[in-house]
Design a protein around this motif. Structure first.
Motif, PDB file in Angstrom:
ATOM      1  N   LEU A 120       0.688  -1.398   0.207  1.00 59.77           N
ATOM      2  CA  LEU A 120       0.134   0.130   0.174  1.00 59.77           C
ATOM      3  C   LEU A 120       0.850   1.236  -0.068  1.00 59.77           C
ATOM      4  N   CYS A 121       2.019   1.241   0.683  1.00 59.68           N
ATOM      5  CA  CYS A 121       2.981   2.451   0.636  1.00 59.68           C
ATOM      6  C   CYS A 121       4.374   1.865   1.451  1.00 59.68           C
ATOM      7  N   ALA A 122       5.238   2.674   1.186  1.00 59.34           N
ATOM      8  CA  ALA A 122       6.697   2.253   1.598  1.00 59.34           C
ATOM      9  C   ALA A 122       7.211   3.790   1.979  1.00 59.34           C
ATOM     10  N   LEU A 123       7.460   3.647   3.264  1.00 65.15           N
ATOM     11  CA  LEU A 123       8.131   5.039   3.953  1.00 65.15           C
ATOM     12  C   LEU A 123       9.566   4.679   4.345  1.00 65.15           C
ATOM     13  N   LYS A 124      10.358   5.831   4.073  1.00 64.99           N
ATOM     14  CA  LYS A 124      11.713   5.731   4.851  1.00 64.99           C
ATOM     15  C   LYS A 124      11.865   6.545   6.029  1.00 64.99           C
ATOM     16  N   ILE A 125      11.956   5.805   7.184  1.00 66.82           N
ATOM     17  CA  ILE A 125      11.954   6.237   8.433  1.00 66.82           C
ATOM     18  C   ILE A 125      13.533   6.824   8.701  1.00 66.82           C
ATOM     19  N   ALA A 126      13.756   8.246   9.007  1.00 71.01           N
ATOM     20  CA  ALA A 126      14.968   8.669   9.181  1.00 71.01           C
ATOM     21  C   ALA A 126      15.641   8.125  10.251  1.00 71.01           C
ATOM     22  N   PRO A 127      16.890   8.139  10.436  1.00 71.92           N
ATOM     23  CA  PRO A 127      17.733   7.670  11.711  1.00 71.92           C
ATOM     24  C   PRO A 127      17.088   8.621  12.904  1.00 71.92           C
ATOM     25  N   ASN A 128      16.962   7.595  14.092  1.00 73.14           N
ATOM     26  CA  ASN A 128      16.167   8.296  15.387  1.00 73.14           C
ATOM     27  C   ASN A 128      15.119   9.165  15.204  1.00 73.14           C
ATOM     28  N   SER A 129      14.358   8.577  14.333  1.00 72.00           N
ATOM     29  CA  SER A 129      12.834   9.178  14.052  1.00 72.00           C
ATOM     30  C   SER A 129      11.947   8.153  14.290  1.00 72.00           C
ATOM     31  N   VAL A 130      10.709   8.778  14.439  1.00 65.25           N
ATOM     32  CA  VAL A 130       9.473   8.095  14.606  1.00 65.25           C
ATOM     33  C   VAL A 130       8.379   8.067  13.717  1.00 65.25           C
ATOM     34  N   PHE A 131       7.433   7.115  13.530  1.00 63.66           N
ATOM     35  CA  PHE A 131       6.384   7.495  12.579  1.00 63.66           C
ATOM     36  C   PHE A 131       5.161   6.602  13.265  1.00 63.66           C
ATOM     37  N   CYS A 132       4.045   7.402  13.215  1.00 67.87           N
ATOM     38  CA  CYS A 132       2.872   7.064  13.952  1.00 67.87           C
ATOM     39  C   CYS A 132       1.589   7.353  13.446  1.00 67.87           C
ATOM     40  N   ILE A 133       0.514   6.328  13.173  1.00 60.61           N
ATOM     41  CA  ILE A 133      -0.547   6.398  12.401  1.00 60.61           C
ATOM     42  C   ILE A 133      -1.473   5.759  12.745  1.00 60.61           C
ATOM     43  N   ARG A 134      -2.995   6.378  12.887  1.00 64.13           N
ATOM     44  CA  ARG A 134      -3.959   5.656  13.171  1.00 64.13           C
ATOM     45  C   ARG A 134      -4.862   5.681  12.043  1.00 64.13           C
ATOM     46  N   PHE A 135      -5.264   4.467  11.497  1.00 63.59           N
ATOM     47  CA  PHE A 135      -6.344   4.047  10.434  1.00 63.59           C
ATOM     48  C   PHE A 135      -7.824   3.903  10.997  1.00 63.59           C
ATOM     49  N   ASP A 136      -8.542   4.282  10.221  1.00 66.33           N
ATOM     50  CA  ASP A 136     -10.065   4.134  10.548  1.00 66.33           C
ATOM     51  C   ASP A 136     -10.690   2.827   9.765  1.00 66.33           C
ATOM     52  N   ALA A 137     -11.834   2.573  10.271  1.00 67.76           N
ATOM     53  CA  ALA A 137     -12.554   1.143   9.776  1.00 67.76           C
ATOM     54  C   ALA A 137     -12.582   1.069   8.166  1.00 67.76           C
ATOM     55  N   SER A 138     -12.869   2.452   7.913  1.00 68.95           N
ATOM     56  CA  SER A 138     -13.115   2.347   6.169  1.00 68.95           C
ATOM     57  C   SER A 138     -11.863   2.014   5.214  1.00 68.95           C
ATOM     58  N   GLN A 139     -10.576   2.096   6.080  1.00 74.86           N
ATOM     59  CA  GLN A 139      -9.526   1.976   5.463  1.00 74.86           C
ATOM     60  C   GLN A 139      -9.072   0.503   4.973  1.00 74.86           C
ATOM     61  N   THR A 140      -8.211   0.223   3.969  1.00 79.82           N
ATOM     62  CA  THR A 140      -7.950  -1.127   3.629  1.00 79.82           C
ATOM     63  C   THR A 140      -6.761  -1.607   4.825  1.00 79.82           C
ATOM     64  N   ALA A 141      -7.068  -2.701   5.279  1.00 82.43           N
ATOM     65  CA  ALA A 141      -6.514  -3.549   6.546  1.00 82.43           C
ATOM     66  C   ALA A 141      -4.958  -3.718   6.115  1.00 82.43           C
ATOM     67  N   ILE A 142      -4.219  -3.431   7.089  1.00 79.80           N
ATOM     68  CA  ILE A 142      -2.928  -3.747   7.213  1.00 79.80           C
ATOM     69  C   ILE A 142      -2.729  -4.909   7.924  1.00 79.80           C
ATOM     70  N   SER A 143      -2.397  -6.131   7.055  1.00 77.89           N
ATOM     71  CA  SER A 143      -1.999  -7.163   7.511  1.00 77.89           C
ATOM     72  C   SER A 143      -0.852  -7.826   7.630  1.00 77.89           C
ATOM     73  N   HIS A 144       0.077  -7.130   7.057  1.00 70.89           N
ATOM     74  CA  HIS A 144       1.429  -7.570   7.103  1.00 70.89           C
ATOM     75  C   HIS A 144       2.323  -6.179   6.920  1.00 70.89           C
ATOM     76  N   ILE A 145       3.537  -6.159   7.620  1.00 73.11           N
ATOM     77  CA  ILE A 145       4.362  -4.941   7.587  1.00 73.11           C
ATOM     78  C   ILE A 145       5.724  -5.559   7.464  1.00 73.11           C
ATOM     79  N   SER A 146       6.551  -5.019   6.583  1.00 72.38           N
ATOM     80  CA  SER A 146       7.842  -5.397   6.061  1.00 72.38           C
ATOM     81  C   SER A 146       8.835  -4.175   6.302  1.00 72.38           C
TER      82      SER A 146
END
Length: 130
Positions: A88-114
């Motif tokens: 669905l998307c690929a994000l590059k998380i910078a050194p010493n950084s944080v990524f935080c997200i909250r999905f709602d029920a209408s969005q595509t389910a995230i069942s795998h994370i690589s």
């Protein structure tokens, strides 16, 4: 040009799979959960590692907190709806950084994370909640 940025994020979710409560923080950024799954370790740069949410008792990742604890390399986090061919998307998380997200029920389910590190192995923290 040096910049100082402050980002604050919080979200609350209803009860899920009964996982233990925990809290993670990095500087001023924090994640506190009463019901989520904590995955932490070291990811290689030689190939992506896929985490299947069902293996951790989570049907889908509705809330994600990801922390790159390496001071030099970025980590690519890929959100997927199935095991392969469904990025669905690929994000590059910078050194010493944080990524935080909250999905709602209408969005595509995230069942795998690589995850895959850039040029050297990196320590990480991944928290998922449904």
């Amino acid at each position: 040009m040096a910049r100082n940025n402050t980002i604050s994020a919080s979200f609350q979710m209803e009860s899920g799979d009964g996982a233990n409560a925990f809290s993670e923080s990095s500087g001023a950024k924090s994640f506190t959960s009463g019901d989520a799954t904590l995955i932490q370790g070291n990811v290689s740069h030689s190939g992506a590692v896929q985490y299947v949410m069902a293996s951790f008792g989570v049907a889908q990742a509705d809330g994600i907190y990801f922390e790159n604890r390496d001071g030099t390399n970025f980590i690519t986090i890929t959100l997927q709806e199935a095991a392969s061919g469904s990025d669905l998307c690929a994000l590059k998380i910078a050194p010493n950084s944080v990524f935080c997200i909250r999905f709602d029920a209408s969005q595509t389910a995230i069942s795998h994370i690589s995850l895959q590190a850039d040029t050297a192995p990196c320590d990480f923290v991944l928290c998922v909640a449904e």
